[in-house]
Design a protein around this motif. Structure first.
Motif, PDB file in Angstrom:
ATOM      1  N   GLY A 266       3.492  -6.116   1.193  1.00 40.66           N
ATOM      2  CA  GLY A 266       2.188  -5.439   1.187  1.00 40.66           C
ATOM      3  C   GLY A 266       2.214  -4.228   0.251  1.00 40.66           C
ATOM      4  O   GLY A 266       1.265  -3.981  -0.497  1.00 40.66           O
ATOM      5  N   ASN A 267       3.307  -3.488   0.289  1.00 38.93           N
ATOM      6  CA  ASN A 267       3.412  -2.315  -0.586  1.00 38.93           C
ATOM      7  C   ASN A 267       3.521  -2.705  -2.047  1.00 38.93           C
ATOM      8  O   ASN A 267       3.022  -2.003  -2.928  1.00 38.93           O
ATOM      9  N   LEU A 268       4.184  -3.833  -2.312  1.00 35.64           N
ATOM     10  CA  LEU A 268       4.239  -4.289  -3.714  1.00 35.64           C
ATOM     11  C   LEU A 268       2.855  -4.742  -4.180  1.00 35.64           C
ATOM     12  O   LEU A 268       2.477  -4.528  -5.334  1.00 35.64           O
ATOM     13  N   ILE A 269       2.100  -5.353  -3.270  1.00 36.80           N
ATOM     14  CA  ILE A 269       0.739  -5.757  -3.659  1.00 36.80           C
ATOM     15  C   ILE A 269      -0.103  -4.511  -3.951  1.00 36.80           C
ATOM     16  O   ILE A 269      -0.873  -4.462  -4.910  1.00 36.80           O
ATOM     17  N   LEU A 270       0.071  -3.472  -3.127  1.00 34.88           N
ATOM     18  CA  LEU A 270      -0.640  -2.216  -3.408  1.00 34.88           C
ATOM     19  C   LEU A 270      -0.250  -1.691  -4.784  1.00 34.88           C
ATOM     20  O   LEU A 270      -1.096  -1.234  -5.556  1.00 34.88           O
ATOM     21  N   ALA A 271       1.039  -1.763  -5.076  1.00 35.45           N
ATOM     22  CA  ALA A 271       1.508  -1.260  -6.380  1.00 35.45           C
ATOM     23  C   ALA A 271       0.866  -2.045  -7.511  1.00 35.45           C
ATOM     24  O   ALA A 271       0.542  -1.500  -8.572  1.00 35.45           O
ATOM     25  N   PHE A 272       0.676  -3.346  -7.274  1.00 38.10           N
ATOM     26  CA  PHE A 272       0.039  -4.200  -8.291  1.00 38.10           C
ATOM     27  C   PHE A 272      -1.329  -3.627  -8.661  1.00 38.10           C
ATOM     28  O   PHE A 272      -1.709  -3.570  -9.823  1.00 38.10           O
ATOM     29  N   PHE A 273      -2.063  -3.165  -7.649  1.00 40.68           N
ATOM     30  CA  PHE A 273      -3.406  -2.625  -7.917  1.00 40.68           C
ATOM     31  C   PHE A 273      -3.371  -1.158  -8.311  1.00 40.68           C
ATOM     32  O   PHE A 273      -3.994  -0.750  -9.275  1.00 40.68           O
ATOM     33  N   PHE A 274      -2.653  -0.360  -7.521  1.00 37.05           N
ATOM     34  CA  PHE A 274      -2.717   1.094  -7.735  1.00 37.05           C
ATOM     35  C   PHE A 274      -1.864   1.538  -8.900  1.00 37.05           C
ATOM     36  O   PHE A 274      -2.336   2.114  -9.868  1.00 37.05           O
ATOM     37  N   ALA A 275      -0.541   1.289  -8.746  1.00 41.80           N
ATOM     38  CA  ALA A 275       0.387   1.864  -9.717  1.00 41.80           C
ATOM     39  C   ALA A 275       0.095   1.304 -11.093  1.00 41.80           C
ATOM     40  O   ALA A 275       0.367   1.952 -12.093  1.00 41.80           O
ATOM     41  N   GLN A 276      -0.479   0.113 -11.128  1.00 42.62           N
ATOM     42  CA  GLN A 276      -0.635  -0.495 -12.435  1.00 42.62           C
ATOM     43  C   GLN A 276      -2.034  -0.291 -12.995  1.00 42.62           C
ATOM     44  O   GLN A 276      -2.207   0.362 -14.004  1.00 42.62           O
ATOM     45  N   VAL A 362      -6.909   3.896   4.295  1.00 45.05           N
ATOM     46  CA  VAL A 362      -7.898   4.602   5.123  1.00 45.05           C
ATOM     47  C   VAL A 362      -7.328   5.445   6.262  1.00 45.05           C
ATOM     48  O   VAL A 362      -8.075   6.154   6.926  1.00 45.05           O
ATOM     49  N   ASP A 363      -6.001   5.376   6.526  1.00 44.09           N
ATOM     50  CA  ASP A 363      -5.527   6.147   7.688  1.00 44.09           C
ATOM     51  C   ASP A 363      -4.930   7.482   7.258  1.00 44.09           C
ATOM     52  O   ASP A 363      -5.206   7.974   6.152  1.00 44.09           O
ATOM     53  N   VAL A 364      -4.096   8.057   8.098  1.00 40.54           N
ATOM     54  CA  VAL A 364      -3.563   9.402   7.850  1.00 40.54           C
ATOM     55  C   VAL A 364      -2.535   9.429   6.718  1.00 40.54           C
ATOM     56  O   VAL A 364      -2.465  10.404   5.962  1.00 40.54           O
ATOM     57  N   ALA A 365      -1.739   8.365   6.591  1.00 44.92           N
ATOM     58  CA  ALA A 365      -0.576   8.425   5.688  1.00 44.92           C
ATOM     59  C   ALA A 365      -0.776   7.523   4.475  1.00 44.92           C
ATOM     60  O   ALA A 365      -0.586   6.314   4.564  1.00 44.92           O
ATOM     61  N   HIS A 366      -1.178   8.107   3.373  1.00 44.03           N
ATOM     62  CA  HIS A 366      -1.423   7.320   2.159  1.00 44.03           C
ATOM     63  C   HIS A 366      -0.148   7.172   1.347  1.00 44.03           C
ATOM     64  O   HIS A 366       0.913   7.626   1.748  1.00 44.03           O
ATOM     65  N   VAL A 367      -0.284   6.526   0.183  1.00 44.82           N
ATOM     66  CA  VAL A 367       0.910   6.293  -0.641  1.00 44.82           C
ATOM     67  C   VAL A 367       0.757   6.973  -1.998  1.00 44.82           C
ATOM     68  O   VAL A 367      -0.348   7.129  -2.510  1.00 44.82           O
ATOM     69  N   GLU A 368       1.909   7.329  -2.556  1.00 46.84           N
ATOM     70  CA  GLU A 368       1.893   8.108  -3.798  1.00 46.84           C
ATOM     71  C   GLU A 368       1.267   7.332  -4.964  1.00 46.84           C
ATOM     72  O   GLU A 368       0.598   7.922  -5.816  1.00 46.84           O
ATOM     73  N   ASP A 369       1.490   6.011  -4.997  1.00 48.53           N
ATOM     74  CA  ASP A 369       0.907   5.204  -6.089  1.00 48.53           C
ATOM     75  C   ASP A 369      -0.595   5.477  -6.170  1.00 48.53           C
ATOM     76  O   ASP A 369      -1.198   5.570  -7.218  1.00 48.53           O
ATOM     77  N   PHE A 370      -1.198   5.580  -4.963  1.00 46.51           N
ATOM     78  CA  PHE A 370      -2.631   5.730  -4.813  1.00 46.51           C
ATOM     79  C   PHE A 370      -3.060   7.174  -5.067  1.00 46.51           C
ATOM     80  O   PHE A 370      -3.933   7.463  -5.887  1.00 46.51           O
ATOM     81  N   GLU A 371      -2.366   8.092  -4.378  1.00 48.93           N
ATOM     82  CA  GLU A 371      -2.753   9.508  -4.438  1.00 48.93           C
ATOM     83  C   GLU A 371      -2.562  10.096  -5.834  1.00 48.93           C
ATOM     84  O   GLU A 371      -3.229  11.052  -6.205  1.00 48.93           O
ATOM     85  N   SER A 372      -1.637   9.521  -6.599  1.00 51.53           N
ATOM     86  CA  SER A 372      -1.357  10.129  -7.903  1.00 51.53           C
ATOM     87  C   SER A 372      -2.345   9.670  -8.990  1.00 51.53           C
ATOM     88  O   SER A 372      -2.241  10.083 -10.131  1.00 51.53           O
ATOM     89  N   ILE A 373      -3.312   8.821  -8.622  1.00 48.61           N
ATOM     90  CA  ILE A 373      -4.378   8.497  -9.589  1.00 48.61           C
ATOM     91  C   ILE A 373      -5.412   9.630  -9.477  1.00 48.61           C
ATOM     92  O   ILE A 373      -6.120   9.743  -8.471  1.00 48.61           O
TER      93      ILE A 373
END
Ligand code: ADP
Ligand code: SR1
Length: 414
Positions: A266-276, A362-373
């Protein structure tokens, strides 16, 4: 200075602590520098530098680091992290940092330092670095720790199981933040507003989604299948091109095994969208890197699947209870049983992975890939597309039979 009662440490008092503990003092000496480097949600992590060596000390305080004292949390989590590091390290020696010191009173773990170029996978993903052995190592680590389940082979002891039942507070927290908070109004939920307001509302209103999440949550609460890391996202893994190390198992518990593999995928899929998509620019469109991420997702599952079946074949006449040789020692039936088991695991892996994707948006703990955009509308666009995929996986996961089917649309469009 005596350390007979709990007290929160800082860079200065940790040096006093080390000098007061003969084992640490003998290893590290007195000429020390300490730097706090924690960037996780929960704990404080100190790198200790002595002339002879580097060392890591990690302390749990009675609250959550990312929120502060208003969200209290048992500091006994350090005990479960130390036991889990030791137990998971016993099963998968090459992929877990070694624990060398534990102080229950101080909720303090001392462990081997993973020296540079080890880097948290998430930071590597944001930077666009490929790790050719990541899927292979995660597969090894997962099969080492997940195969030893009672139906297939009797390897984990009743004593370890009983011990982890004490980690109930972190279990409850996981149940809350992964499965409940995204579906309701909750104090610390947040998202890129106003762009994702409608998406967050849809999560709270979708009956079909809620049915799926209810099934996953029940499975999660009811099934003590294997000792899991419990929080196996891409910030819990440090890598180099040759080494993969899994750290931070303070959420360890006996849970359905798809929860660990699902979290990682799931986190790699997030990276596919966010980090990339979120970090692509005119110099680097990240297309090749996105292909590598998809390959890593597919390889992680496919290699794990293959190795798991091979281990099962190897142990088919062993002490596992569920598939007794007297009943299942018929190659055709054996294959049917394995196919059913792995398909079921695959579908739960996708479901848990999707739930973990949603909570990170959407919850309390987001991920850096996302927050750093930094651009909010770009960040929200990545979040929206990731949410759509996560919802599809939640609802339609049983229609997929192979991981390659999942990403066909992205291969054509990426
Ligand atoms: P938390 O429990 O708060 O999530 P982590 O265990 O994820 O904390 O650690 C936070 C950070 O500390 C990691 O991102 C990593 O940079 C660093 N760290 C933790 N353990 C080690 C280690 N054994 N060697 C090197 N760095 C480490
Ligand atoms: C309030 S939840 C904090 C989160 O941080 C940890 O890394 C786990 O993912 C947990 O869910």
């Amino acid at each position: 200075m005596a350390f007979t009662e709990f007290r929160p440490l800082d860079e200065k008092s940790l040096i006093e602590y080390i000098k007061a503990v003969p084992f640490l003092y003998s290893k590290l000496g007195s000429d020390l520098k300490v730097k706090e480097v924690g960037d996780g949600n929960l704990n404080f992590v100190y790198i200790v530098i002595s002339h002879a060596r580097y060392f890591v000390m990690k302390q749990a305080l009675p609250y959550m680091r990312c929120i502060g004292e208003s969200w209290s949390m048992t500091k006994e989590r350090a005990y479960f992290e130390a036991v889990a590091l030791t137990e998971l390290g016993r099963l998968s020696l090459e992929h877990v940092p070694k624990v060398c010191h534990f102080d229950l009173t101080m909720s303090l773990i001392g462990m081997h330092y993973l020296e540079p170029p080890h880097i948290i996978v998430k930071k590597g993903l944001i930077a666009g670095i490929e790790y050719p052995l990541l899927a292979e190592h995660v597969k090894i680590r997962c099969k080492d720790t997940l195969f030893h389940i009672p139906p297939l082979s009797f390897h984990h002891g009743a004593q370890t199981f009983a011990e982890f039942c004490g980690n109930m507070e972190l279990c409850r927290l996981t149940e809350q933040v992964v499965f409940s908070d995204p579906s309701k109004v909750s104090q610390y939920n947040h998202w890129t507003s106003p762009y994702l307001d409608r998406d967050a509302e849809a999560l709270r209103e979708g009956n079909v989604l809620k049915l799926e999440v209810a099934e996953l949550k029940s499975k999660f609460c009811e099934r003590d299948q294997a000792l899991l890391h419990g929080d196996l996202h891409t910030s819990s893994v440090m890598v180099t091109h040759e080494s993969t190390q899994v750290l931070d198992p303070d959420f360890a518990f006996y849970w359905p095994m798809g929860f660990d593999i699902g979290a990682f995928l799931g986190n790699l899929i997030l990276a596919f969208f966010f980090a990339q998509d979120g970090h692509a620019d005119q110099v680097n469109d990240r297309k090749t890197y996105k292909e590598w991420i998809l390959r890593t997702i597919e390889d992680t599952w496919n290699l794990f699947n293959k190795k798991f079946i091979a281990l099962w074949d190897e142990h088919k006449d062993g002490s596992g209870e569920a598939y007794l040789p007297a009943i299942y020692n018929n190659p055709e039936l054996q294959q049917l049983v394995q196919k059913k088991f792995m398909e079921d695991l695959f579908h739960y892996t996708l479901g848990f992975g999707a739930a973990k994707m949603i909570r990170r948006i959407v919850d309390v703990a987001h991920v850096e890939d996302f927050e750093s955009i930094t651009d909010a509308s770009r960040r929200a666009d990545c979040g929206h597309r990731a949410l759509e995929v996560a919802k599809l996986l939640l609802k339609e996961r049983r229609k997929f039979h192979a991981i390659t089917e999942l990403f066909q649309p992205f291969k054509n469009s990426s």
